[in-house]
Write a protein that holds these residues in place. Structure first.
Motif, PDB file in Angstrom:
ATOM      1  N   GLN A   1     -95.340  71.843  34.256  1.00 56.91           N
ATOM      2  CA  GLN A   1     -95.196  72.736  33.108  1.00 56.91           C
ATOM      3  C   GLN A   1     -96.303  73.776  33.088  1.00 56.91           C
ATOM      4  N   ALA A   2     -97.523  73.346  33.457  1.00 56.97           N
ATOM      5  CA  ALA A   2     -98.648  74.289  33.474  1.00 56.97           C
ATOM      6  C   ALA A   2     -98.510  75.318  34.580  1.00 56.97           C
ATOM      7  N   ALA A   3     -97.741  74.980  35.634  1.00 55.42           N
ATOM      8  CA  ALA A   3     -97.582  75.917  36.750  1.00 55.42           C
ATOM      9  C   ALA A   3     -96.905  77.202  36.310  1.00 55.42           C
ATOM     10  N   GLY A   4     -96.103  77.121  35.247  1.00 58.37           N
ATOM     11  CA  GLY A   4     -95.440  78.321  34.774  1.00 58.37           C
ATOM     12  C   GLY A   4     -96.378  79.358  34.192  1.00 58.37           C
ATOM     13  N   SER A   5     -97.595  78.940  33.824  1.00 55.58           N
ATOM     14  CA  SER A   5     -98.563  79.879  33.257  1.00 55.58           C
ATOM     15  C   SER A   5     -99.726  80.139  34.202  1.00 55.58           C
ATOM     16  N   ALA A   6     -99.623  79.687  35.437  1.00 50.46           N
ATOM     17  CA  ALA A   6    -100.723  79.839  36.398  1.00 50.46           C
ATOM     18  C   ALA A   6    -100.297  80.774  37.521  1.00 50.46           C
ATOM     19  N   GLU A   7    -101.283  81.439  38.094  1.00 52.65           N
ATOM     20  CA  GLU A   7    -101.067  82.283  39.259  1.00 52.65           C
ATOM     21  C   GLU A   7    -102.224  82.061  40.209  1.00 52.65           C
ATOM     22  N   VAL A   8    -101.925  81.675  41.435  1.00 56.51           N
ATOM     23  CA  VAL A   8    -102.947  81.393  42.439  1.00 56.51           C
ATOM     24  C   VAL A   8    -102.731  82.322  43.618  1.00 56.51           C
ATOM     25  N   LEU A   9    -103.732  83.164  43.875  1.00 60.00           N
ATOM     26  CA  LEU A   9    -103.670  84.105  45.002  1.00 60.00           C
ATOM     27  C   LEU A   9    -102.404  84.946  44.971  1.00 60.00           C
ATOM     28  N   GLY A  10    -102.020  85.373  43.756  1.00 61.12           N
ATOM     29  CA  GLY A  10    -100.858  86.240  43.621  1.00 61.12           C
ATOM     30  C   GLY A  10     -99.528  85.537  43.671  1.00 61.12           C
ATOM     31  N   VAL A  11     -99.510  84.194  43.745  1.00 58.26           N
ATOM     32  CA  VAL A  11     -98.257  83.435  43.811  1.00 58.26           C
ATOM     33  C   VAL A  11     -98.065  82.698  42.504  1.00 58.26           C
ATOM     34  N   SER A  12     -96.900  82.858  41.893  1.00 56.18           N
ATOM     35  CA  SER A  12     -96.567  82.135  40.661  1.00 56.18           C
ATOM     36  C   SER A  12     -95.155  81.582  40.791  1.00 56.18           C
ATOM     37  N   VAL A  13     -94.873  80.552  40.027  1.00 59.44           N
ATOM     38  CA  VAL A  13     -93.549  79.926  40.056  1.00 59.44           C
ATOM     39  C   VAL A  13     -93.133  79.611  38.629  1.00 59.44           C
ATOM     40  N   PHE A  14     -91.859  79.299  38.465  1.00 59.77           N
ATOM     41  CA  PHE A  14     -91.363  78.768  37.210  1.00 59.77           C
ATOM     42  C   PHE A  14     -91.344  77.241  37.316  1.00 59.77           C
ATOM     43  N   PRO A  15     -91.522  76.533  36.185  1.00 60.74           N
ATOM     44  CA  PRO A  15     -91.527  75.060  36.260  1.00 60.74           C
ATOM     45  C   PRO A  15     -90.293  74.487  36.938  1.00 60.74           C
ATOM     46  N   GLY A  16     -89.137  75.124  36.714  1.00 67.37           N
ATOM     47  CA  GLY A  16     -87.906  74.603  37.310  1.00 67.37           C
ATOM     48  C   GLY A  16     -87.889  74.647  38.826  1.00 67.37           C
ATOM     49  N   TYR A  17     -88.752  75.504  39.415  1.00 62.65           N
ATOM     50  CA  TYR A  17     -88.801  75.556  40.882  1.00 62.65           C
ATOM     51  C   TYR A  17     -89.323  74.250  41.472  1.00 62.65           C
ATOM     52  N   LEU A  18     -90.261  73.623  40.754  1.00 62.47           N
ATOM     53  CA  LEU A  18     -90.980  72.470  41.307  1.00 62.47           C
ATOM     54  C   LEU A  18     -90.178  71.198  41.055  1.00 62.47           C
ATOM     55  N   THR A  19     -89.116  71.027  41.792  1.00 61.05           N
ATOM     56  CA  THR A  19     -88.254  69.846  41.676  1.00 61.05           C
ATOM     57  C   THR A  19     -88.154  69.209  43.052  1.00 61.05           C
ATOM     58  N   PRO A  20     -88.902  68.134  43.302  1.00 65.37           N
ATOM     59  CA  PRO A  20     -88.846  67.516  44.634  1.00 65.37           C
ATOM     60  C   PRO A  20     -87.486  66.910  44.909  1.00 65.37           C
ATOM     61  N   ALA A  21     -87.130  66.879  46.170  1.00 71.47           N
ATOM     62  CA  ALA A  21     -85.848  66.305  46.580  1.00 71.47           C
ATOM     63  C   ALA A  21     -85.840  64.807  46.279  1.00 71.47           C
ATOM     64  N   PRO A  22     -84.725  64.267  45.769  1.00 78.97           N
ATOM     65  CA  PRO A  22     -84.672  62.828  45.436  1.00 78.97           C
ATOM     66  C   PRO A  22     -85.100  61.905  46.580  1.00 78.97           C
ATOM     67  N   PRO A  23     -84.706  62.153  47.850  1.00 80.33           N
ATOM     68  CA  PRO A  23     -85.190  61.249  48.910  1.00 80.33           C
ATOM     69  C   PRO A  23     -86.708  61.225  49.029  1.00 80.33           C
ATOM     70  N   LEU A  24     -87.361  62.377  48.821  1.00 81.70           N
ATOM     71  CA  LEU A  24     -88.815  62.403  48.897  1.00 81.70           C
ATOM     72  C   LEU A  24     -89.432  61.660  47.720  1.00 81.70           C
ATOM     73  N   VAL A  25     -88.841  61.790  46.536  1.00 87.26           N
ATOM     74  CA  VAL A  25     -89.345  61.040  45.369  1.00 87.26           C
ATOM     75  C   VAL A  25     -89.214  59.547  45.620  1.00 87.26           C
ATOM     76  N   LEU A  26     -88.066  59.145  46.160  1.00 88.52           N
ATOM     77  CA  LEU A  26     -87.865  57.725  46.467  1.00 88.52           C
ATOM     78  C   LEU A  26     -88.870  57.244  47.496  1.00 88.52           C
ATOM     79  N   LEU A  27     -89.165  58.084  48.490  1.00 84.63           N
ATOM     80  CA  LEU A  27     -90.139  57.707  49.514  1.00 84.63           C
ATOM     81  C   LEU A  27     -91.521  57.490  48.896  1.00 84.63           C
TER      82      LEU A  27
END
Length: 768
Positions: free
Chosen positions: A263-289
């Motif tokens: 959630q905090a990533a939506g208000s942060a910018e690092v080296l000119g790169v920013s994302v929306f919170p919805g972007y950061l959704t890991p793939a279910p197989p990786l979460v399971l791993l």
């Protein structure tokens, strides 16, 4: 039973399991963040493709109810990119880009939330002058690639005459209808692989260290269980249950940390790169791993740690003199890693792809070799340290009794530094392959402004000359001359350059010059220079009309008898021009709109925001004017994005390192509370105890950074040999990486001093 001990052991048990859970949770959060990076990159790419309007071609579709005129008017503001588009819908069914419900009327604009905030702030004063439109709405999230992206769509009129097939076009849809797959550079793939391994290895090391928090007290509890009838196998299962409970709670906390960070990533910018919170959704197989691997690793690490501990009913044998660590198997890991990397040496760009499994395994074995060698190095060195002051003796004796604990605290930072050194060497070694010199003469000009045909070059030069911070203006117009009409195939084509005498002297050594003169340049950089064959007195030459747009007419020029020869010199862009040089009066009247102008500016860097003032002047002349700031080198966009990703990931890993080290330090101090209280009770000065804690940290850190430097240099040299690059050691980067690692440990140690002072009280001897 072990899980119950972890959560029902009173205040002491809860503190122990909470420290373990926090340490594991921080690692899990970063693992989930890393697992979400591919989806974030894919989301950014998909959104960029969905709003793509660079579908221009040689054929321009006719005006219709479903067409849109669009112009690229990107700019920069204080180092940040501003994406701008001028739009003119030509019918009720004109295509809408993602995030836009309706186009603004002429004079209005839709802006991204970040741009709206910037324009409303004092920092955006100069940018408000550049964008003379009123804000009538905002762009939705689906039309932006990041929460901090600066973007706008402004309504415009009469764009059709400006269609040029590159910056202004008529389109009927957004998105690339013919996506093409690009060739994957094996060196860039290698960079990505090594970046991921280097960033994830410290996380794994910290998780392994976190599940061993409170190990000495746990072993004493297990000895009590032996006293009431448990056998050795049962005690190990109970210890595994305790570790499993802490790891499962760490998974829960890690998920919470990840969601909060997401959630905090939506208000942060690092080296000119920013994302929306919805972007950061890991793939279910990786979460399971992650959910399976972390508890399993906690159990395995605990059982591995107990392999050399004899827990008896009356105590733990480890409290006696420990057996010396074996060296032979620790020395096998780095050579094994080198052996996996050796078959790929020299492949470089053209000799095939790198085997991803061998690269990952080889780098992991080399970095794991750091964690295996460091406990032996610390144990061997501290056993031979000479006596000194009281603080030194307290620190050395503590290290001699528990060198493994000290090494575990430093292992993560050592792995991170070793990987960072190797990556810095790799990036520095291959950077020349992904950058090229521009040959621009930065002593003569620092900015270039390309002008559309609708802007008279003399007027533009006058405006720039009045801009604060502009020292000198060189105004030139360029076109092409042909011996045949440009409606068919051309026989001989030569360059045409138009400018005042002062500007032309930037391109050639002129014998004399006054308005109306014409000069012929031969011997420039053009390989097929046809100046001598084309520029003949009385010959008719045709001016290329294409720079003036689709409706421009072809002008003709008859070569006069007074054309003077001239010798070319390097222009501000570093080129030797050829062809015909004309002063403004010599240019045919019909050709004034078929040459495109460029203004080269020498700037005074002491004037604040001089580049922004130049961009404002350019925008005032025409939104289609294109200002460019010169640099000595140009870098590959993919290479730069990978390096940016490394810096962003390194910042997250350093934050994890600091937080985990602090948790580990607090756990160590809590374990020694009674010892510290005893020393204070018998008269030991607090300053002495504080210095002893600093020495206890400094000695293993120094040894860890030294070992990390050696392994990092070896890994960096092998990676450079794999890419076919020359092996060079960037000592400045090596010292910087080791310095950053040492600084992180120093900050953590200083932050642990206040809790240390609170623990150094005689009442800490009370027990219940």
């Amino acid at each position: 039973m072990g899980a119950r001990f972890a959560v029902t052991g009173g205040r002491e048990g809860w503190i122990r399991v909470l420290l373990t859970a926090v340490g594991v949770g921080l690692g899990v959060a970063l693992l989930l963040l890393t697992a979400a990076i591919p989806s974030a990159l894919a989301a950014r790419h998909d959104r960029e493709q969905a709003r793509q309007d660079y579908t221009y071609g040689r054929t321009v579709p006719p005006k219709a109810a479903n067409t849109l005129m669009i112009a690229d008017v990107d700019t920069q503001y204080r180092g940040k990119d501003v994406r701008g588009r001028l739009v003119e819908p030509e019918g009720p069914r004109a295509p809408l880009p993602p995030g836009v419900r309706a186009y603004p009327a002429a004079g209005g604009m839709l802006v991204s939330p970040a741009l709206k905030a910037l324009l409303a702030s004092d920092e955006g004063t100069l940018l408000r002058e550049r964008l003379p439109y009123r804000v009538v709405g905002t762009i939705g999230e689906s039309g932006l690639i990041g929460s901090h992206e600066l973007s706008y769509y402004a309504g415009a009129r009469h764009l059709e005459p400006l269609i040029d097939g590159s910056t202004v076009a008529r389109i009927s849809s957004f998105g690339d209808p013919h996506p093409t797959s690009e060739h994957t550079d094996p060196v860039l793939v290698l960079l990505v692989l090594v970046v991921f391994v280097v960033l994830l290895m410290p996380v794994a090391v910290f998780i392994a260290a976190a599940v061993r928090f409170g190990g000495e007290r746990r072993d004493r509890r297990l000895a009590a269980l032996r006293l009431v009838g448990a056998d050795s196998r049962m005690t190990r299962r109970i210890a595994a249950g305790e570790a499993l409970a802490g790891a499962v709670l760490g998974l829960v906390l890690g998920a919470g940390f990840f969601l909060a960070g997401r959630q905090a990533a939506g208000s942060a910018e690092v080296l000119g790169v920013s994302v929306f919170p919805g972007y950061l959704t890991p793939a279910p197989p990786l979460v399971l791993l992650v959910a399976v691997a972390v508890p399993a690793a906690a159990v395995l690490v605990t059982l591995f740690a107990l392999r050399g501990v004899v827990i008896e009913p009356l105590g733990v044998v480890r409290t006696g003199r420990p057996a010396r660590r074996r060296l032979w198997w620790r020395l096998l890991l780095p050579p094994a890693g080198l052996a996996m990397l050796y078959p790929m040496i020299g492949q470089g760009h053209d000799e095939g792809n790198f085997n991803q499994y061998l690269v990952t395994g080889g780098v992991m074995l080399l970095l794991v070799g750091v964690t295996a060698l460091l406990p032996w190095v610390v144990e061997t060195v501290v056993a031979r340290l000479a006596p000194g002051g009281v603080a030194w003796q307290l620190a050395v004796r503590r290290l001699q009794l528990s060198s493994g604990t000290a090494a575990r605290m430093v292992n993560g930072i050592a792995v991170a530094v070793a990987g960072a050194i190797a990556l810095q060497m790799l990036f520095a070694g291959v950077e020349s392959d992904y950058s090229r010199p521009t040959h621009h003469d930065l002593t003569r000009a620092q900015m270039q402004v390309n002008l559309p045909p609708t802007v008279p070059v003399p007027d533009a030069a006058a405006h720039f000359a009045r801009t604060p911070g502009v020292r000198r203006v060189t105004a030139l117009s360029s076109g092409s001359l042909g011996t045949r009409s440009w409606r068919g195939d051309q026989d001989i084509a030569v360059e045409l350059t138009v400018g005042g005498c002062a500007s032309l002297r930037e391109l050639a050594a002129l014998p004399s010059c006054r308005d109306g003169d014409v000069f012929a340049l031969a011997g420039g950089d053009a390989s097929d220079d046809g100046t001598a064959r084309a520029v003949l007195p009385g010959r008719t030459l045709y001016v290329d009309p294409s720079p003036g747009g689709r409706h421009a007419r072809e002008a003709v020029w008859t070569v006069p008898r007074g054309v003077q020869p001239a010798r070319p010199v390097k222009d501000p862009t570093g080129m030797l021009r050829s062809g015909v040089l004309m002063t403004p009066r010599a240019l045919p009247a019909g050709a004034r709109t078929t040459v495109h102008g460029a203004v080269y500016l020498s700037l005074d860097p002491s004037v604040p925001d001089v580049t922004e003032r130049v961009r404002n002047t350019a925008a005032g002349l025409s939104p289609m004017a294109n200002p460019m700031q010169w640099a000595a080198t140009e870098h590959s966009r993919k290479f730069t994005s990978i390096r940016t990703g490394l810096f962003v990931g390194a910042a997250c890993v350093l934050a994890l390192i600091g937080a985990s080290l602090l948790v580990s330090q607090l756990e160590q101090l809590r374990e020694r509370r009674k010892l510290l209280s005893s020393l204070v009770a018998v008269g030991t000065r607090r300053r002495t105890l504080g210095l002893s804690v600093l020495w206890q940290t400094a000695v293993p850190v120094a040894l860890g950074l030294l070992l990390a430097s050696v392994v990092g240099l070896a890994l960096g040299a092998v990676l450079l040999r794999m890419t076919g690059a020359t092996v060079r050691v960037d000592w400045a980067s090596v010292l910087t990486m080791t310095g950053i690692g040492g600084a992180v440990v120093l900050v953590v140690t200083l932050l642990s001093l206040p809790p240390l002072l609170r623990l150094m009280r005689p009442d800490g001897l009370r027990t219940e």
